[in-house]
Motif scaffolding. Structure first.
Motif, PDB file in Angstrom:
ATOM      1  N   SER A  50      50.627 -27.148  -8.028  1.00 53.16           N
ATOM      2  CA  SER A  50      49.844 -25.939  -8.285  1.00 53.16           C
ATOM      3  C   SER A  50      48.963 -25.614  -7.081  1.00 53.16           C
ATOM      4  CB  SER A  50      48.998 -26.100  -9.546  1.00 53.16           C
ATOM      5  OG  SER A  50      47.963 -27.039  -9.357  1.00 53.16           O
ATOM      6  N   VAL A  53      50.965 -23.746  -4.559  1.00 58.56           N
ATOM      7  CA  VAL A  53      51.103 -22.328  -4.918  1.00 58.56           C
ATOM      8  C   VAL A  53      49.830 -21.569  -4.553  1.00 58.56           C
ATOM      9  CG1 VAL A  53      51.367 -20.708  -6.838  1.00 58.56           C
ATOM     10  CG2 VAL A  53      52.775 -22.768  -6.747  1.00 58.56           C
ATOM     11  N   VAL A  54      48.681 -22.184  -4.829  1.00 58.44           N
ATOM     12  CA  VAL A  54      47.396 -21.555  -4.522  1.00 58.44           C
ATOM     13  C   VAL A  54      47.224 -21.389  -3.018  1.00 58.44           C
ATOM     14  CG1 VAL A  54      44.899 -21.890  -4.627  1.00 58.44           C
ATOM     15  CG2 VAL A  54      46.294 -22.328  -6.634  1.00 58.44           C
ATOM     16  N   ALA A  75      43.597 -15.380  -9.304  1.00 58.57           N
ATOM     17  CA  ALA A  75      44.920 -15.892  -9.679  1.00 58.57           C
ATOM     18  C   ALA A  75      44.966 -17.409  -9.519  1.00 58.57           C
ATOM     19  CB  ALA A  75      46.005 -15.233  -8.826  1.00 58.57           C
ATOM     20  N   SER A  76      44.332 -17.909  -8.452  1.00 58.09           N
ATOM     21  CA  SER A  76      44.270 -19.354  -8.226  1.00 58.09           C
ATOM     22  C   SER A  76      43.530 -20.046  -9.355  1.00 58.09           C
ATOM     23  CB  SER A  76      43.561 -19.651  -6.899  1.00 58.09           C
ATOM     24  OG  SER A  76      44.225 -19.029  -5.828  1.00 58.09           O
ATOM     25  N   PHE A  79      45.595 -20.070 -12.530  1.00 61.55           N
ATOM     26  CA  PHE A  79      46.702 -21.017 -12.389  1.00 61.55           C
ATOM     27  C   PHE A  79      46.222 -22.442 -12.628  1.00 61.55           C
ATOM     28  CE2 PHE A  79      50.165 -23.245 -10.234  1.00 61.55           C
ATOM     29  CZ  PHE A  79      51.258 -22.502 -10.656  1.00 61.55           C
ATOM     30  N   PHE A  83      47.345 -25.129 -15.573  1.00 55.42           N
ATOM     31  CA  PHE A  83      47.762 -26.492 -15.248  1.00 55.42           C
ATOM     32  C   PHE A  83      47.024 -27.498 -16.123  1.00 55.42           C
ATOM     33  CE2 PHE A  83      45.703 -30.031 -13.036  1.00 55.42           C
ATOM     34  CZ  PHE A  83      46.761 -30.941 -13.027  1.00 55.42           C
TER      35      PHE A  83
END
Length: 198
Positions: A50, A53-54, A75-76, A79, A83
């Motif tokens: 994750s 992705v961030v 968004a981070s 996310f 998780f």
């Protein structure tokens, strides 16, 4: 303008480095967690995935307007919250179904992960900026480093006591740390909006 371009280039280089390190670490921890039947290692693997992705989102935000960057930071944060929920679900499943984690594997991989996360944190701390995405990236690496220490302790307890619950407890703690990190990131990302409204 030149200083801004130089800063953006430095951010890109740093984020590419930590992105690559986190992707590699996620793969190693994922395989190790599966082989070691460790909820804490699997949680750490998903956490690093994750993070990657961030970091990618943060990379795409460089050089863009502040509004775009705040959206990327939000968004981070979301996310990371998702998780945390996923990890708690896995911990609950293993609690009821049972698990037999391997302490030595947990400690070895957590020590390797701690070294890599410390390198990531040092790279990110070189970037002297209050950018929301860079602050989010530092939050992720600091959370990961703290989680690695917990996994090492859990591995010791698993070996000493011969039970699985320390692994599950640390998996839940990793999720809680991630949840708090996600809330902090969302709070930081929303701060400029509140100031504008005020």
């Amino acid at each position: 303008m030149r200083a801004s371009k130089s800063s953006n280039r430095q951010q890109r280089t740093t984020l590419l480095a930590v992105l690559g390190l986190n992707l590699g670490l996620a793969g190693v921890l994922g395989v190790g967690g599966w082989l070691a039947d460790s909820s804490a290692l699997l949680a750490n693997a998903v956490d690093n995935a994750s993070d990657a992705v961030v970091y990618l989102i943060s990379l795409l935000a460089i050089g863009r307007p502040g509004v775009w960057k705040r959206r990327a930071a939000r968004a981070s944060g979301v996310f990371l919250l998702l998780f945390a929920v996923g990890v708690l679900f896995d911990v609950g499943r293993r609690w009821f179904e049972g698990a037999e984690p391997y302490g030595w594997t947990m400690m070895s991989l957590a020590a390797l992960a701690a070294i890599i996360n410390l390198i990531c944190l040092m790279l990110l701390n070189r970037l002297r900026t209050d950018d929301a995405n860079m602050k989010a990236a530092r939050t992720f690496s600091l959370n990961d480093f703290a989680s690695n220490g917990g996994i090492i302790l859990a591995g010791l307890l698993v070996l000493w006591l011969g039970v699985a619950w320390p692994d599950l407890v640390v998996g839940a703690i990793v999720a809680a740390i991630s949840f708090k990190g996600g809330i902090d990131i969302l709070r930081d990302a929303h701060a400029p909006d509140r100031e504008s409204a005020g």
